[in-house]
Design a protein around this motif. Structure first.
Motif, PDB file in Angstrom:
ATOM      1  N   GLY A  19      -1.333  -8.076   6.221  1.00 19.00           N
ATOM      2  CA  GLY A  19      -1.644  -6.909   5.391  1.00 19.00           C
ATOM      3  C   GLY A  19      -0.780  -6.862   4.135  1.00 19.00           C
ATOM      4  O   GLY A  19       0.402  -7.207   4.165  1.00 19.00           O
ATOM      5  N   GLY A  20      -1.386  -6.413   3.032  1.00 18.40           N
ATOM      6  CA  GLY A  20      -0.649  -6.260   1.778  1.00 18.40           C
ATOM      7  C   GLY A  20       0.414  -5.177   1.931  1.00 18.40           C
ATOM      8  O   GLY A  20       0.142  -4.138   2.533  1.00 18.40           O
ATOM      9  N   GLY A  22       3.272  -3.106  -0.392  1.00 20.25           N
ATOM     10  CA  GLY A  22       4.003  -2.813  -1.612  1.00 20.25           C
ATOM     11  C   GLY A  22       5.148  -1.880  -1.286  1.00 20.25           C
ATOM     12  O   GLY A  22       5.103  -1.198  -0.285  1.00 20.25           O
ATOM     13  N   ASN A  86      -4.074  -7.164  -2.147  1.00 13.82           N
ATOM     14  CA  ASN A  86      -4.359  -5.796  -1.747  1.00 13.82           C
ATOM     15  C   ASN A  86      -4.181  -4.960  -3.007  1.00 13.82           C
ATOM     16  O   ASN A  86      -3.106  -4.952  -3.605  1.00 13.82           O
ATOM     17  N   ILE A 133     -11.063  -0.945   2.883  1.00 13.90           N
ATOM     18  CA  ILE A 133     -10.347  -0.513   4.093  1.00 13.90           C
ATOM     19  C   ILE A 133     -10.927   0.849   4.471  1.00 13.90           C
ATOM     20  O   ILE A 133     -10.960   1.760   3.632  1.00 13.90           O
ATOM     21  N   GLY A 166       1.248   1.040   9.303  1.00 13.02           N
ATOM     22  CA  GLY A 166       2.388   1.442   8.482  1.00 13.02           C
ATOM     23  C   GLY A 166       1.881   1.892   7.128  1.00 13.02           C
ATOM     24  O   GLY A 166       0.734   1.645   6.763  1.00 13.02           O
ATOM     25  N   GLY A 211      -3.483  -2.051  12.396  1.00 15.27           N
ATOM     26  CA  GLY A 211      -2.748  -0.862  12.844  1.00 15.27           C
ATOM     27  C   GLY A 211      -2.242  -0.998  14.259  1.00 15.27           C
ATOM     28  O   GLY A 211      -2.997  -0.788  15.210  1.00 15.27           O
ATOM     29  N   GLY A 212      -0.990  -1.391  14.394  1.00 14.17           N
ATOM     30  CA  GLY A 212      -0.365  -1.451  15.717  1.00 14.17           C
ATOM     31  C   GLY A 212      -0.637  -2.728  16.490  1.00 14.17           C
ATOM     32  O   GLY A 212      -0.264  -2.832  17.656  1.00 14.17           O
ATOM     33  N   THR A 234       3.501  -5.009  10.040  1.00 11.47           N
ATOM     34  CA  THR A 234       4.849  -4.762  10.551  1.00 11.47           C
ATOM     35  C   THR A 234       5.496  -6.036  11.106  1.00 11.47           C
ATOM     36  O   THR A 234       6.651  -6.327  10.802  1.00 11.47           O
ATOM     37  N   PHE A 328       8.463   2.260   4.702  1.00  9.84           N
ATOM     38  CA  PHE A 328       7.201   2.272   5.431  1.00  9.84           C
ATOM     39  C   PHE A 328       7.275   1.310   6.625  1.00  9.84           C
ATOM     40  O   PHE A 328       7.864   0.222   6.519  1.00  9.84           O
ATOM     41  N   ALA A 329       6.668   1.694   7.735  1.00 11.11           N
ATOM     42  CA  ALA A 329       6.644   0.831   8.921  1.00 11.11           C
ATOM     43  C   ALA A 329       5.535   1.294   9.857  1.00 11.11           C
ATOM     44  O   ALA A 329       5.178   2.477   9.868  1.00 11.11           O
TER      45      ALA A 329
END
Ligand SMILES: Cc1cc2nc3c(=O)[nH]c(=O)nc-3n(C[C@H](O)[C@H](O)[C@H](O)COP(=O)(O)O)c2cc1C
Length: 351
Positions: A19-20, A22, A86, A133, A166, A211-212, A234, A328-329
């Motif tokens: 995943g991108g 920033g 992204n 997305i 995240g 996601g996760g 993550t 972010f996480a």
């Protein structure tokens, strides 16, 4: 071994998209190495030039150049692997940036943080594959219907981002719990919707879940729901190749479950991040902007009323000030217990 991820003429040996991230977390080194190992490497265009000499003087110009430079470097590392961008729909000069990325040969462009309604026209005439997305069946339907009507086409692939991701989340904070419980059912619905549009255009449109996702079993689970791959972020932060500074990565390794929280982002969406001095401060204070570097469109950021500047917060966390920056996480960050190489991580996830 998993089946390769096929997006028209692009074939990723491993059905994992990185995943991108920033600002400055997924740049050429991470994206290049993920692509080299058979996945899809994704550069984030958010302040992509933050580490270049002209950035503070002229952020837009520095970012413009860095899009080219980072892509070139990632492609060199990737040795024929798939690399893309992204680009958030909320980004300042979104249209121009997408056109630029497509014109330099981006293999894929993935766009969230708002619905990328005009993405198809921005890549027209290029070989760039595009994905929105989405976080709900409703969002997927609205967007794919718009693309079908306006452009007589559908997505090349679709990324579903669930509530455990995240960064910015496509759910209201109060809905996160119920969304987590209902996500599998929602994924099945979205796959059905995507397939309906795919059939209309006689195409195969892979659906990717984000996601996760943490283990090989998680990947198998989403494949069993009808997805063709996953997007993970993550876990890629805790790799030696990730472009984030060591301090940022160490925060991930040290994080416990109680260190995670949902914050309000100036973009108007909730965001998942690690607790620190910054996350405490924004609960009671409005943090004045030092300088606007035009990261978000005016529609998505009212420079006068925002509680803090998202770029400044993210820049602090990659410039050695992790206590005063936004970290972010994803929801599973507390399960990260070591820094590994991209090669080892992909082997763990696929073998
Ligand atoms: C540090 C960090 C920064 C992120 N930045 C962005 C971003 O700039 N744009 C975006 O669309 N998603 C962003 N994301 C979301 C990821 O691309 C990804 O979809 C999501 O985190 C996947 O969940 P996981 O982290 O649990 O694997 C970010 C995630 C993290 C952890």
């Amino acid at each position: 071994m998993f089946q390769p991820l096929v997006i028209k003429d692009l074939v990723a040996k491993v059905p994992i998209i990185q995943g991108g991230m920033g600002i400055g977390i997924s740049l050429s080194n991470l994206a290049g190495h993920v692509a080299k190992e058979g996945g899809i490497g994704v550069l984030s265009t958010a302040q992509i030039g933050y580490n270049t000499p002209n950035f503070e003087k002229s952020p837009l110009r520095a970012n413009w150049q860095a899009i080219e430079d980072e892509f070139k470097k990632a492609k060199e590392i990737a040795k024929g692997g798939i690399v893309g961008f992204n680009i958030m729909a909320a980004q300042f000069q979104y249209d121009k940036i997408v056109k630029h990325a497509a014109s330099i040969g981006a293999d894929v462009i993935i766009s969230g943080a708002g619905l990328p309604v005009n993405l198809p026209e921005l890549v027209e005439g290029t070989k760039t594959k595009i994905a929105p997305i989405v976080s709900s069946a409703k969002g997927a339907k609205v967007l794919l219907k718009t693309w079908a009507k306006r452009y007589s086409r559908t997505a090349d692939f679709v990324v579903i981002e669930g509530p455990k991701a995240g960064g910015h989340l496509g759910f209201k904070a109060e809905d996160l719990q119920s969304a987590t419980e209902n996500m599998d059912a929602e994924v099945i619905k979205i796959v059905e919707i995507v397939n309906e549009f795919a059939e209309q255009f006689n195409e195969k449109v892979p659906v990717i879940f984000a996601g996760g996702v943490f283990t090989k079993e998680d990947i198998e689970h989403y494949l069993s729901l009808g997805c063709s791959g996953v997007q993970m972020a993550t876990r890629f932060v805790a790799t030696t190749e990730c472009d984030a500074p060591e301090d940022f990565k160490n925060r991930y390794v040290q994080a416990k479950e109680e260190d995670i929280e949902i914050l309000k982002s100036p973009v108007g969406m909730p965001g998942r991040a690690l607790k620190n001095d910054f996350s405490k401060r924004i609960k009671t204070e409005k943090i004045p902007i030092e300088k606007c570097r035009d990261c978000l469109s005016h529609k998505h950021c009212d420079r006068k009323t925002i509680p803090y500047c998202i770029s400044e917060a993210l820049l602090h966390s990659v410039r050695g000030n992790t206590e005063n920056g936004l970290l972010f996480a994803g929801a599973n960050v507390y399960r990260v217990d070591k820094i590994t190489s991209v090669k080892e991580l992909i082997a763990e996830l696929t073998n």
